[in-house]
Write an enzyme that holds these catalytic residues in place. Sequence first.
Site, PDB file in Angstrom:
ATOM      1  N   TRP A 204      43.379  44.009  44.199  1.00 38.17           N
ATOM      2  CA  TRP A 204      44.201  42.800  44.217  1.00 38.17           C
ATOM      3  C   TRP A 204      44.425  42.279  42.801  1.00 38.17           C
ATOM      4  O   TRP A 204      43.491  42.206  41.998  1.00 38.17           O
ATOM      5  CB  TRP A 204      43.531  41.724  45.082  1.00 38.17           C
ATOM      6  CG  TRP A 204      43.421  42.141  46.513  1.00 38.17           C
ATOM      7  CD1 TRP A 204      44.054  43.188  47.120  1.00 38.17           C
ATOM      8  CD2 TRP A 204      42.606  41.527  47.518  1.00 38.17           C
ATOM      9  NE1 TRP A 204      43.694  43.261  48.438  1.00 38.17           N
ATOM     10  CE2 TRP A 204      42.809  42.248  48.718  1.00 38.17           C
ATOM     11  CE3 TRP A 204      41.731  40.434  47.545  1.00 38.17           C
ATOM     12  CZ2 TRP A 204      42.176  41.924  49.910  1.00 38.17           C
ATOM     13  CZ3 TRP A 204      41.095  40.100  48.717  1.00 38.17           C
ATOM     14  CH2 TRP A 204      41.322  40.834  49.891  1.00 38.17           C
ATOM     15  N   HIS A 275      33.359  46.692  52.024  1.00 39.53           N
ATOM     16  CA  HIS A 275      33.671  45.297  52.313  1.00 39.53           C
ATOM     17  C   HIS A 275      34.429  45.150  53.635  1.00 39.53           C
ATOM     18  O   HIS A 275      35.626  44.833  53.651  1.00 39.53           O
ATOM     19  CB  HIS A 275      34.476  44.723  51.145  1.00 39.53           C
ATOM     20  CG  HIS A 275      34.436  43.233  51.020  1.00 39.53           C
ATOM     21  ND1 HIS A 275      33.482  42.554  50.290  1.00 39.53           N
ATOM     22  CD2 HIS A 275      35.230  42.270  51.542  1.00 39.53           C
ATOM     23  CE1 HIS A 275      33.702  41.250  50.357  1.00 39.53           C
ATOM     24  NE2 HIS A 275      34.771  41.043  51.124  1.00 39.53           N
ATOM     25  N   GLU A 313      30.395  41.997  55.848  1.00 35.38           N
ATOM     26  CA  GLU A 313      30.233  40.867  56.776  1.00 35.38           C
ATOM     27  C   GLU A 313      30.655  41.244  58.188  1.00 35.38           C
ATOM     28  O   GLU A 313      31.806  41.021  58.588  1.00 35.38           O
ATOM     29  CB  GLU A 313      31.044  39.653  56.296  1.00 35.38           C
ATOM     30  CG  GLU A 313      30.474  38.986  55.072  1.00 35.38           C
ATOM     31  CD  GLU A 313      31.188  37.692  54.696  1.00 35.38           C
ATOM     32  OE1 GLU A 313      32.205  37.347  55.338  1.00 35.38           O
ATOM     33  OE2 GLU A 313      30.723  37.030  53.751  1.00 35.38           O
ATOM     34  N   GLU A 401      26.669  37.898  48.371  1.00 36.53           N
ATOM     35  CA  GLU A 401      27.899  37.135  48.163  1.00 36.53           C
ATOM     36  C   GLU A 401      27.655  35.681  48.520  1.00 36.53           C
ATOM     37  O   GLU A 401      26.999  35.381  49.521  1.00 36.53           O
ATOM     38  CB  GLU A 401      29.024  37.702  49.046  1.00 36.53           C
ATOM     39  CG  GLU A 401      30.375  37.029  48.784  1.00 36.53           C
ATOM     40  CD  GLU A 401      31.447  37.461  49.780  1.00 36.53           C
ATOM     41  OE1 GLU A 401      31.701  38.665  49.912  1.00 36.53           O
ATOM     42  OE2 GLU A 401      32.005  36.556  50.436  1.00 36.53           O
ATOM     43  N   ALA A 407      33.810  28.046  53.560  1.00 37.46           N
ATOM     44  CA  ALA A 407      33.695  29.453  53.978  1.00 37.46           C
ATOM     45  C   ALA A 407      34.997  30.235  53.828  1.00 37.46           C
ATOM     46  O   ALA A 407      34.975  31.466  53.825  1.00 37.46           O
ATOM     47  CB  ALA A 407      33.206  29.534  55.407  1.00 37.46           C
ATOM     48  N   TRP A 435      30.822  35.073  44.383  1.00 35.16           N
ATOM     49  CA  TRP A 435      32.214  35.421  44.672  1.00 35.16           C
ATOM     50  C   TRP A 435      33.121  34.477  43.914  1.00 35.16           C
ATOM     51  O   TRP A 435      32.899  33.275  44.000  1.00 35.16           O
ATOM     52  CB  TRP A 435      32.446  35.285  46.186  1.00 35.16           C
ATOM     53  CG  TRP A 435      33.810  35.685  46.639  1.00 35.16           C
ATOM     54  CD1 TRP A 435      34.855  34.865  46.934  1.00 35.16           C
ATOM     55  CD2 TRP A 435      34.266  37.026  46.873  1.00 35.16           C
ATOM     56  NE1 TRP A 435      35.950  35.599  47.313  1.00 35.16           N
ATOM     57  CE2 TRP A 435      35.606  36.932  47.297  1.00 35.16           C
ATOM     58  CE3 TRP A 435      33.682  38.290  46.750  1.00 35.16           C
ATOM     59  CZ2 TRP A 435      36.374  38.065  47.600  1.00 35.16           C
ATOM     60  CZ3 TRP A 435      34.430  39.404  47.065  1.00 35.16           C
ATOM     61  CH2 TRP A 435      35.773  39.284  47.497  1.00 35.16           C
ATOM     62  N   LYS A 440      42.471  33.649  41.109  1.00 35.46           N
ATOM     63  CA  LYS A 440      43.338  33.216  42.207  1.00 35.46           C
ATOM     64  C   LYS A 440      43.243  31.692  42.343  1.00 35.46           C
ATOM     65  O   LYS A 440      42.217  31.103  42.007  1.00 35.46           O
ATOM     66  CB  LYS A 440      42.884  33.895  43.507  1.00 35.46           C
ATOM     67  CG  LYS A 440      43.796  33.621  44.677  1.00 35.46           C
ATOM     68  CD  LYS A 440      43.469  34.491  45.879  1.00 35.46           C
ATOM     69  CE  LYS A 440      44.342  34.105  47.070  1.00 35.46           C
ATOM     70  NZ  LYS A 440      44.146  35.004  48.211  1.00 35.46           N
ATOM     71  N   GLU A 442      42.148  29.508  44.216  1.00 33.83           N
ATOM     72  CA  GLU A 442      41.229  29.118  45.296  1.00 33.83           C
ATOM     73  C   GLU A 442      39.896  28.749  44.662  1.00 33.83           C
ATOM     74  O   GLU A 442      39.544  29.267  43.590  1.00 33.83           O
ATOM     75  CB  GLU A 442      41.064  30.240  46.333  1.00 33.83           C
ATOM     76  CG  GLU A 442      40.478  31.527  45.793  1.00 33.83           C
ATOM     77  CD  GLU A 442      40.342  32.636  46.857  1.00 33.83           C
ATOM     78  OE1 GLU A 442      40.859  32.473  47.982  1.00 33.83           O
ATOM     79  OE2 GLU A 442      39.704  33.649  46.539  1.00 33.83           O
TER      80      GLU A 442
HETATM   81  C1  IDC Z   1      38.615  36.186  50.566  1.00 35.92           C
HETATM   82  C2  IDC Z   1      39.339  35.924  49.262  1.00 35.92           C
HETATM   83  C3  IDC Z   1      40.752  35.528  49.581  1.00 35.92           C
HETATM   84  C4  IDC Z   1      41.389  36.598  50.414  1.00 35.92           C
HETATM   85  C5  IDC Z   1      40.548  36.870  51.644  1.00 35.92           C
HETATM   86  C6  IDC Z   1      41.098  38.022  52.476  1.00 35.92           C
HETATM   87  O1  IDC Z   1      38.662  34.931  48.533  1.00 35.92           O
HETATM   88  O2  IDC Z   1      41.484  35.300  48.413  1.00 35.92           O
HETATM   89  O3  IDC Z   1      42.670  36.198  50.800  1.00 35.92           O
HETATM   90  O4  IDC Z   1      39.243  37.203  51.269  1.00 35.92           O
HETATM   91  O5  IDC Z   1      40.643  37.939  53.767  1.00 35.92           O
HETATM   92  C7  IDC Z   1      33.977  36.109  52.630  1.00 35.92           C
HETATM   93  C8  IDC Z   1      34.440  37.481  52.385  1.00 35.92           C
HETATM   94  C9  IDC Z   1      35.421  37.559  51.268  1.00 35.92           C
HETATM   95  C10 IDC Z   1      36.371  36.393  51.295  1.00 35.92           C
HETATM   96  C11 IDC Z   1      35.563  35.133  51.052  1.00 35.92           C
HETATM   97  C12 IDC Z   1      36.403  33.854  51.061  1.00 35.92           C
HETATM   98  O6  IDC Z   1      33.362  38.368  52.171  1.00 35.92           O
HETATM   99  O7  IDC Z   1      36.124  38.768  51.370  1.00 35.92           O
HETATM  100  O8  IDC Z   1      37.305  36.576  50.256  1.00 35.92           O
HETATM  101  N1  IDC Z   1      34.527  35.023  52.074  1.00 35.92           N
HETATM  102  O9  IDC Z   1      37.051  33.705  52.275  1.00 35.92           O
HETATM  103  N2  IDC Z   1      33.012  35.715  53.419  1.00 35.92           N
HETATM  104  C13 IDC Z   1      32.958  34.389  53.415  1.00 35.92           C
HETATM  105  C14 IDC Z   1      33.914  33.921  52.556  1.00 35.92           C
END
Ligand code: IDC
Length: 476
Positions: A204, A275, A313, A401, A407, A435, A440, A442
């Site tokens: 990404w 992942h 996860e 992570e 969340a 993480w 991005k 966010e």
């Molecule tokens: C999120 C990224 C986000 C992206 C998304 C895709 O931050 O930009 O659009 O994935 O589904 C997790 C995950 C991790 C997530 C993150 C935040 O392991 O992949 O990344 N998150 O949502 N678990 C809890 C939170």
Amino acid sequence: MILKGKVKSMLVFRKSRSIRLLLAAVMMICMLQLYPDRSEAAAAKGKWMKADKGWWYQFSDGSYAKSEYINGCWLNSKGWYEKEWDGTWKKNSRGWWFKAGDWYPRKQWLRIDGKSYYFDSKGYMVTNKWIGRYYVDSTGAWTKTRSSAKPLVTPATTQLPEPTYPKGSPAAAWGKLQVKGTQLCSSAGKPVQLKGVSTFGIIWDEGRYNINQDAFRTIQSDWGANLVRVAVYTEEFGGYCNNYDSITKAELDKTIYNAVEYATKLGMYVILDWHILQDGNPNTHISEAKQFFADLSYKYANYDNILYEICNEPNGSVTWQDIKNYADTVIPVIRENDPEAVIIVGTPTWSQDVELVASNPVKQNKNVMYALHFYASTHKDGIRNKLKTALAAGTPVFITEFSICAADGNGSIDYTSADAWKKLIKDNNLSYAGWSLSNKAETSALIRHSCSKHSGWTDSDLSDTGLWLKKLISGK
Ligand code: IDC
């Protein structure tokens, strides 16, 4: 008498008188059973057998001794009696070979000083290779055997030699990590803490350019990180099980290999993270996972700094038993290539339910840890209590992570909850990765959205989350 016949056959076989005498002495010792013998009790219940190819040892249950000593005599991996060889190791520009009188071994195994070595058709000792079911390590010595001539999964990679880590770096100081009780430890058994960052999805745009040598150096020297987690999405866009979308498999693999090399050059540890996320149940893509981990564990079998996270996860209706079944299939695939590396297993409900593990851990539980993930604004005492319960029950936990926002990776930061997590991490010397190394827009992104640098970030380039994480890692 059987042993007499054995000595006779060996005498005929030998040429030189001195070797003959030596052999006779060795055989005497065998007969007198002076050697330490771990199979002594079993040996008492079996007998020596002679076939055209040589001697072997049959147990009373009909099975035969292999890769072990009986009465002080070595039975090789196929069960044939094999003598220890006297001679001299020699080295030239092509490698090591072994001189025994005017003879040298070619295309065969030889037992030397208590270890088995394999010599190729030119007579050179083979290293870092499977010879059928048997693996010889970097010293050439046989170290492991797999259950069948064919590996569980055939790796589609070549194996890399052992790297050198910079002097004084974490990987140089700690070596291959191990798990003792709930604690991650160095190869010498000293408790250690891995702390660092997770990449963003590696293909990404908001994260891929932050996978470079300088970026990792910044995280190491400015933050004090010793860990990078490489997030390889499975089903999301550009995922490993999603036809890679905009790139080829070779390009995706190359990104992973590059990340490993950048970290290795700095002596940092690396988590290779399968992942899973929207795919929920790790069994959905178990065959791809097996190939992925066969490939990487084979490629990096000689690297001390690699950890494997086999399912980020699990979520949805997936149970701990489902995940355990998956782990019990994937772990042996990794173990076949890398018998010792630390493997981290995800837990139900987006890697929160670590308390479920203790009563039903994975089958091959040595050097295995279990993932707990938290996002501090959403996950509070309820999840912290799960962590405490798991640790109290002896489950080793790795926070592979986390972030301090909500969340969904966004929303506001909860500093109070973040501090409660920080205390738990500190009190239990837990290892963690934050993480994510992206810019991005966010909250969980560690770099400000307005910052377009891909390394060398100063504090003003970091987001609030980035600043908090840097402080946690650096202790400042
Ligand atoms: C999120 C990224 C986000 C992206 C998304 C895709 O931050 O930009 O659009 O994935 O589904 C997790 C995950 C991790 C997530 C993150 C935040 O392991 O992949 O990344 N998150 O949502 N678990 C809890 C939170």
